[in-house]
Design a protein around this motif. Structure first.
Motif, PDB file in Angstrom:
ATOM      1  N   VAL A 242      -3.911   1.880  -3.718  1.00 31.16           N
ATOM      2  CA  VAL A 242      -3.434   2.836  -2.712  1.00 31.16           C
ATOM      3  C   VAL A 242      -1.991   2.531  -2.314  1.00 31.16           C
ATOM      4  O   VAL A 242      -1.196   3.440  -2.076  1.00 31.16           O
ATOM      5  CB  VAL A 242      -4.369   2.818  -1.484  1.00 31.16           C
ATOM      6  CG1 VAL A 242      -3.772   3.615  -0.330  1.00 31.16           C
ATOM      7  CG2 VAL A 242      -5.732   3.383  -1.864  1.00 31.16           C
ATOM      8  N   ARG A 243      -1.623   1.260  -2.249  1.00 30.07           N
ATOM      9  CA  ARG A 243      -0.251   0.907  -1.872  1.00 30.07           C
ATOM     10  C   ARG A 243       0.773   1.355  -2.912  1.00 30.07           C
ATOM     11  O   ARG A 243       1.967   1.467  -2.591  1.00 30.07           O
ATOM     12  CB  ARG A 243      -0.140  -0.605  -1.680  1.00 30.07           C
ATOM     13  CG  ARG A 243      -0.834  -1.120  -0.428  1.00 30.07           C
ATOM     14  CD  ARG A 243      -0.396  -2.540  -0.118  1.00 30.07           C
ATOM     15  NE  ARG A 243      -1.181  -3.100   0.980  1.00 30.07           N
ATOM     16  CZ  ARG A 243      -2.219  -3.900   0.830  1.00 30.07           C
ATOM     17  NH1 ARG A 243      -2.610  -4.241  -0.391  1.00 30.07           N
ATOM     18  NH2 ARG A 243      -2.864  -4.369   1.879  1.00 30.07           N
ATOM     19  N   LEU A 244       0.356   1.615  -4.140  1.00 30.40           N
ATOM     20  CA  LEU A 244       1.270   2.107  -5.165  1.00 30.40           C
ATOM     21  C   LEU A 244       1.606   3.579  -4.993  1.00 30.40           C
ATOM     22  O   LEU A 244       2.554   4.071  -5.626  1.00 30.40           O
ATOM     23  CB  LEU A 244       0.667   1.893  -6.563  1.00 30.40           C
ATOM     24  CG  LEU A 244       0.380   0.440  -6.960  1.00 30.40           C
ATOM     25  CD1 LEU A 244      -0.276   0.406  -8.332  1.00 30.40           C
ATOM     26  CD2 LEU A 244       1.644  -0.396  -6.947  1.00 30.40           C
ATOM     27  N   LEU A 245       0.869   4.285  -4.152  1.00 28.85           N
ATOM     28  CA  LEU A 245       1.053   5.721  -3.957  1.00 28.85           C
ATOM     29  C   LEU A 245       2.111   5.980  -2.893  1.00 28.85           C
ATOM     30  O   LEU A 245       2.467   5.088  -2.118  1.00 28.85           O
ATOM     31  CB  LEU A 245      -0.278   6.362  -3.564  1.00 28.85           C
ATOM     32  CG  LEU A 245      -1.428   6.151  -4.559  1.00 28.85           C
ATOM     33  CD1 LEU A 245      -2.718   6.662  -3.963  1.00 28.85           C
ATOM     34  CD2 LEU A 245      -1.134   6.842  -5.871  1.00 28.85           C
ATOM     35  N   PRO A 246       2.652   7.219  -2.830  1.00 26.99           N
ATOM     36  CA  PRO A 246       3.593   7.553  -1.748  1.00 26.99           C
ATOM     37  C   PRO A 246       2.952   7.363  -0.373  1.00 26.99           C
ATOM     38  O   PRO A 246       1.736   7.489  -0.205  1.00 26.99           O
ATOM     39  CB  PRO A 246       3.923   9.030  -2.014  1.00 26.99           C
ATOM     40  CG  PRO A 246       3.660   9.224  -3.464  1.00 26.99           C
ATOM     41  CD  PRO A 246       2.514   8.305  -3.801  1.00 26.99           C
ATOM     42  N   ALA A 249       0.780  10.114   1.171  1.00 25.71           N
ATOM     43  CA  ALA A 249      -0.492  10.418   0.492  1.00 25.71           C
ATOM     44  C   ALA A 249      -1.498   9.281   0.583  1.00 25.71           C
ATOM     45  O   ALA A 249      -2.631   9.440   0.122  1.00 25.71           O
ATOM     46  CB  ALA A 249      -0.236  10.757  -0.973  1.00 25.71           C
ATOM     47  N   ARG A 250      -1.113   8.161   1.157  1.00 22.31           N
ATOM     48  CA  ARG A 250      -2.007   7.006   1.139  1.00 22.31           C
ATOM     49  C   ARG A 250      -3.268   7.236   1.952  1.00 22.31           C
ATOM     50  O   ARG A 250      -4.375   6.936   1.507  1.00 22.31           O
ATOM     51  CB  ARG A 250      -1.257   5.771   1.669  1.00 22.31           C
ATOM     52  CG  ARG A 250      -0.201   5.252   0.723  1.00 22.31           C
ATOM     53  CD  ARG A 250       0.513   4.051   1.309  1.00 22.31           C
ATOM     54  NE  ARG A 250       1.583   3.591   0.413  1.00 22.31           N
ATOM     55  CZ  ARG A 250       2.420   2.615   0.706  1.00 22.31           C
ATOM     56  NH1 ARG A 250       2.314   1.976   1.875  1.00 22.31           N
ATOM     57  NH2 ARG A 250       3.359   2.267  -0.147  1.00 22.31           N
ATOM     58  N   LEU A 253      -5.691   9.871   0.225  1.00 22.54           N
ATOM     59  CA  LEU A 253      -6.324   9.367  -0.998  1.00 22.54           C
ATOM     60  C   LEU A 253      -7.249   8.192  -0.712  1.00 22.54           C
ATOM     61  O   LEU A 253      -8.285   8.048  -1.370  1.00 22.54           O
ATOM     62  CB  LEU A 253      -5.243   8.955  -1.994  1.00 22.54           C
ATOM     63  CG  LEU A 253      -4.440  10.126  -2.590  1.00 22.54           C
ATOM     64  CD1 LEU A 253      -3.308   9.605  -3.453  1.00 22.54           C
ATOM     65  CD2 LEU A 253      -5.332  11.037  -3.402  1.00 22.54           C
TER      66      LEU A 253
END
Length: 418
Positions: A242-246, A249-250, A253
């Motif tokens: 999840v931390r890799l996402l914008p 959007a965290r 998602l």
């Protein structure tokens, strides 16, 4: 006054006198010429845009419905190409993807046991290890019992199969076919010659089977290790993803992922319960009718029931064939009736009562998903298709739902109360 200033003054006077003479000439020409009015027709109005989405007036000439259809068309083409490329990529690394998918299913099944041990202050690694050891022991004990019963009952089944073949030969002679001994022997010789002519293909199939066994062993080790780390560090792995996402959007998602994981766990547990009830029902019928291998056949029904709607029925046909070989067609029809009865019980009672509460999926979506999974990935595809549809259904619904907006007054109140 200097000479330069005088020159500039003279030029200024000459320029003013020239402009005055031109003005007087224009006034004289207007007095002498008659007044004429020239009407110019206004240009035709340019067509307005039909919709604000048009980028040019040429697009306005295209019907609105056709523009919408074209927009949907190229977007669907792009989505289809991306999906095709994704499926190709998954097919290339299927040796890794399939064990990971099986690990997720096993993790969803065993996660409550690990959570129960951790609530009793058992360390995470020890809790995961104990659950995996118990699971492996249960599977190994079941396989040992199945293989033992199969080996012990194989001579009896072989005798029954031989008697069944003789019965078929007698029926071919005395039945409606009225085949002679020469025709029956010729059919047997043709089958034997076909086996001899296809020895090379059978040998290559055996080699492929050996390679498949190696892949199965490798996949089993990957499933074991993946399940251990999913059970122990699953929450940490998901937070890392999840931390890799914008940032925006965290939250959405992460919420959709938690809901999808809960749906997967509910689906797996409900499937295990339904499969157990199917296996017990058919197993009791086999024991009552004195059919060979009741426990192995019940275990086969249990495994087949993991494919919803059709799995238990297809695996139950094996029990019908065993009953046909060992007891005759009357007992085989009775076993078939028991399989159909269990299937009706599953479809009309167990699925709505147990599975319906866990996952709300229309039966048509289940059938289409199973068929697509079989075409794309065989038995593993049929096993994974329905839980994948259930997870996607929950995740997409959670992502597309409207979240209630917090009014500004509530924000102010919350800020003052802190």
């Amino acid at each position: 006054m200097s000479r330069l200033q005088r020159v500039r003054q003279n030029l200024r006077r000459a320029y003013d006198s020239g402009r005055e003479s031109v003005r007087l000439a224009r006034e004289d020409s207007r007095r002498t010429e008659p007044d004429t009015e020239v009407d110019f027709a206004p240009p035709p109005p340019e067509p307005d845009d039909v919709h604000h989405s048009t980028s040019s007036r040429d697009d306005a000439e295209v019907p609105h419905s056709l523009r919408i259809a074209a927009a949907w068309g190229w977007r669907l083409i792009v989505v289809g190409l991306v999906g095709w490329a994704l499926l190709r990529f998954i097919g290339i690394i299927s040796v890794v993807v399939i064990p990971l998918a099986v690990s997720l299913l096993l993790s969803a099944l065993l996660a409550p046991a690990v959570g129960w041990l951790r609530r009793w202050r058992v360390p995470p690694s020890l809790a995961t290890f104990l659950v995996l050891i118990c699971g492996i022991a249960a599977v190994a004990g079941t396989l040992t019992l199945v293989i033992t019963q199969f080996v012990n009952g194989l001579p009896q089944l072989t005798e029954g199969a031989t008697a069944g073949i003789r019965t078929i030969q007698e029926w071919a002679k005395t039945g409606p076919l009225h085949l002679s001994d020469d025709q029956v022997n010729r059919a047997i010789d043709n089958a034997q010659s076909w086996i001899n002519s296809n020895t090379a293909s059978l040998t290559s199939t055996g080699i492929a089977t050996a390679a498949t066994v190696f892949e199965v062993l490798t996949g089993a080790l990957l499933v074991l290790f993946s399940t251990f780390f999913f059970l122990r560090d699953g929450r940490k792995i998901w937070r890392f993803v999840v931390r890799l996402l914008p940032v925006n959007a965290r939250w959405s998602l992460a919420d959709a992922g938690d809901a999808s994981w809960a749906t997967l766990g509910a689906y797996v547990r409900a499937t295990v319960l339904v499969a157990f009830i199917d296996a017990v029902g058919i197993g009791i019928a086999l024991v009552i009718l004195d059919i060979p291998f009741p426990f192995p056949l019940a275990a086969l029904v249990f495994l087949g029931a993991f494919v919803p709607i059709i799995g238990a029925g297809i695996s139950g046909t094996v029990a019908v064939l065993v009953a046909l070989v060992d007891q005759g067609w009357v007992i085989a029809l009775v076993v078939l009736g028991a399989v159909v009865l269990v299937q009706q019980l599953e479809g009309h009672v167990l699925q709505p009562l147990i599975m319906g509460r866990a996952v709300a999926i229309h039966p048509l979506a289940v059938i289409v998903g199973i068929a697509s999974g079989v075409v794309l990935a065989g038995i593993i595809g049929a096993l994974i298709a329905v839980p994948l549809i259930a997870v996607l259904n929950t995740g997409v619904r959670r992502l597309t739902r409207r979240r209630p907006e917090v009014p500004p007054t509530a924000v102010v109140v919350a800020g003052t109360s802190m």
